[in-house]
Motif scaffolding. Structure first.
Motif, PDB file in Angstrom:
ATOM      1  N   TRP A  18       0.833  -1.212   0.000  1.00 23.19           N
ATOM      2  CA  TRP A  18       0.000   0.000   0.000  1.00 23.19           C
ATOM      3  C   TRP A  18       0.864   1.257   0.000  1.00 23.19           C
ATOM      4  CZ3 TRP A  18      -0.569   4.127   3.351  1.00 23.19           C
ATOM      5  CH2 TRP A  18      -1.688   4.937   3.133  1.00 23.19           C
ATOM      6  N   LEU A  19       1.899   1.266   0.820  1.00 25.30           N
ATOM      7  CA  LEU A  19       2.770   2.438   0.903  1.00 25.30           C
ATOM      8  C   LEU A  19       3.503   2.673  -0.413  1.00 25.30           C
ATOM      9  CD1 LEU A  19       4.071   4.697   2.546  1.00 25.30           C
ATOM     10  CD2 LEU A  19       5.775   3.045   3.351  1.00 25.30           C
ATOM     11  N   LEU A  20       4.057   1.617  -1.002  1.00 24.77           N
ATOM     12  CA  LEU A  20       4.795   1.769  -2.260  1.00 24.77           C
ATOM     13  C   LEU A  20       3.879   2.237  -3.386  1.00 24.77           C
ATOM     14  CD1 LEU A  20       7.135  -1.367  -2.135  1.00 24.77           C
ATOM     15  CD2 LEU A  20       7.732   1.024  -1.686  1.00 24.77           C
ATOM     16  N   ILE A  21       2.658   1.694  -3.432  1.00 21.18           N
ATOM     17  CA  ILE A  21       1.716   2.109  -4.479  1.00 21.18           C
ATOM     18  C   ILE A  21       1.319   3.562  -4.294  1.00 21.18           C
ATOM     19  CG2 ILE A  21      -0.622   1.737  -5.385  1.00 21.18           C
ATOM     20  CD1 ILE A  21      -0.249  -1.232  -4.770  1.00 21.18           C
ATOM     21  N   GLN A  22       1.116   3.985  -3.044  1.00 25.47           N
ATOM     22  CA  GLN A  22       0.768   5.378  -2.792  1.00 25.47           C
ATOM     23  C   GLN A  22       1.892   6.321  -3.204  1.00 25.47           C
ATOM     24  OE1 GLN A  22      -2.674   4.778  -2.455  1.00 25.47           O
ATOM     25  NE2 GLN A  22      -2.305   6.792  -1.599  1.00 25.47           N
ATOM     26  N   LEU A  23       3.141   5.949  -2.910  1.00 25.11           N
ATOM     27  CA  LEU A  23       4.261   6.792  -3.323  1.00 25.11           C
ATOM     28  C   LEU A  23       4.371   6.853  -4.846  1.00 25.11           C
ATOM     29  CD1 LEU A  23       6.975   5.693  -0.721  1.00 25.11           C
ATOM     30  CD2 LEU A  23       5.627   7.794  -0.735  1.00 25.11           C
ATOM     31  N   LEU A  24       4.148   5.730  -5.510  1.00 28.48           N
ATOM     32  CA  LEU A  24       4.185   5.724  -6.966  1.00 28.48           C
ATOM     33  C   LEU A  24       3.080   6.588  -7.554  1.00 28.48           C
ATOM     34  CD1 LEU A  24       5.263   4.627  -9.652  1.00 28.48           C
ATOM     35  CD2 LEU A  24       3.766   2.636  -9.357  1.00 28.48           C
ATOM     36  N   LEU A  25       1.866   6.446  -7.011  1.00 24.96           N
ATOM     37  CA  LEU A  25       0.754   7.259  -7.496  1.00 24.96           C
ATOM     38  C   LEU A  25       0.988   8.744  -7.235  1.00 24.96           C
ATOM     39  CD1 LEU A  25      -2.292   5.058  -6.410  1.00 24.96           C
ATOM     40  CD2 LEU A  25      -1.489   5.469  -8.736  1.00 24.96           C
ATOM     41  N   PHE A  26       1.571   9.059  -6.091  1.00 22.56           N
ATOM     42  CA  PHE A  26       1.861  10.456  -5.774  1.00 22.56           C
ATOM     43  C   PHE A  26       2.821  11.034  -6.814  1.00 22.56           C
ATOM     44  CE2 PHE A  26       4.122  13.924  -3.765  1.00 22.56           C
ATOM     45  CZ  PHE A  26       3.122  14.606  -3.094  1.00 22.56           C
ATOM     46  N   GLY A  27       3.857  10.275  -7.148  1.00 25.29           N
ATOM     47  CA  GLY A  27       4.798  10.750  -8.151  1.00 25.29           C
ATOM     48  C   GLY A  27       4.155  10.921  -9.513  1.00 25.29           C
TER      49      GLY A  27
END
Length: 324
Positions: A18-27
């Motif tokens: 969840w954290l990695l996907i959120q960081l990717l989506l944020f970028g």
């Protein structure tokens, strides 16, 4: 003990994913052309006006700093303020979540019942079953948006059986049972649109699994004892098909959200799908990230639930997971 360890490990991997996907989506959201400052300022605003708006929303900070601030606020339960609606993101998502869940759960329930029945019937009837299986594969390939337009034209515009848009009639001040009936009436077309493709998928899954079960030794033994075919299918085959159907349903949550976005846009359904569309058009980054955070979390939780169900039904999976 192995099962508990497997669940703890699955939760840890889910949080990390969840954290990695959120960081990717944020970028990805931050790197998209245009920005919220330009959208809020308007097409004819000066650069000074856009810069002032960017400073007021802290959009002039470096991307890395904004990412750290975003993660820390999300960890504290602060989903931010919508740029476009000027309201807390959490309250916006909360009021749009129930219509989306109504649409998804109703279509999923119908699809499970219809897909289970059609799949079992196709597996036990050779001639008609081949037609049903082929029709299910064809229905699965139909685009959701196209199916919705056909239903709108045929059942909404031509026959005028069902309303075309909205979740209820705004001209009526209904409440209680009358409001529930009105919502149910407005939900027929969007639920049918979303349920068709899912029904086809579940029918295909049940048909394939039931054909395998019907070739097992216990079915032949039951037939040799004179047990009726209907009793064999209902008492044994359907029971053995149900676990795979349940895990397939849990793994379809992501596809249901994708279909819900299209269906809500087509039928003006006031759910998360329309909120996401408005956020994309207005470059409302806090709403986008809040909605994505919720959707990704629900997909990951359902995927974890599917793994746990599989491990519970087949303990060998938990043992293999604990040994690895």
């Amino acid at each position: 003990m192995n099962t508990v360890a497997a669940i703890v490990r699955a939760v840890a991997w889910g949080l990390l994913a969840w954290l990695l996907i959120q960081l990717l989506l944020f970028g990805l959201v931050q790197s998209a052309p245009g920005g919220p400052a330009a959208a809020l300022a308007g097409d004819y605003a000066t650069r000074e006006t856009q810069a002032e708006i960017a400073r007021s929303f802290a959009l002039d900070q470096p991307v890395g700093q904004r990412m750290v601030s975003f993660v820390s606020r999300m960890a504290q339960g602060d989903w931010g303020m919508s740029y476009h609606f000027r309201r807390p993101v959490a309250s916006l998502i909360a009021e749009r979540l129930m219509p989306t869940m109504l649409l998804m759960l109703a279509s999923l329930a119908i699809a499970l019942l219809a897909g289970h029945s059609l799949g079992l019937w196709a597996a036990t009837h050779r001639r008609g079953g081949a037609i049903v299986a082929a029709a299910a594969m064809a229905a699965y390939a139909l685009p959701v948006f196209w199916v919705g337009q056909l239903l709108m034209i045929g059942l909404g515009l031509e026959l005028r059986w069902f309303p075309l848009s909205g979740i209820s009639d705004p001209r009526q001040d209904a409440s209680g049972l009358k409001l529930a009936v009105d919502v149910a009436w407005h939900s027929v077309l969007p639920v049918a649109t979303l349920a068709l493709q899912q029904t086809a998928f579940f029918a295909t899954v049940v048909h394939a699994k039931a054909r395998i079960e019907l070739a097992q030794d216990y079915v032949r033994a039951a037939r040799s004892r004179g047990i009726a075919e209907r009793a064999i299918v209902r008492g044994h085959v359907a029971r053995n098909v149900a676990p795979q159907l349940a895990t397939a349903a849990l793994n379809r949550v992501g596809m249901l959200f994708t279909g819900a976005v299209l269906v809500e846009t087509l039928f003006a359904w006031p759910g998360l799908g329309r909120l996401l569309t408005a956020a994309i058009l207005n470059r409302d980054h806090p709403v986008l990230m809040g909605a994505f955070a919720l959707i990704v979390a629900m997909v990951i939780l359902c995927s974890m639930a599917a793994d746990i169900v599989q491990a519970w039904l087949d303990p060998r999976l938990a043992i293999e997971g604990g040994a690895s």
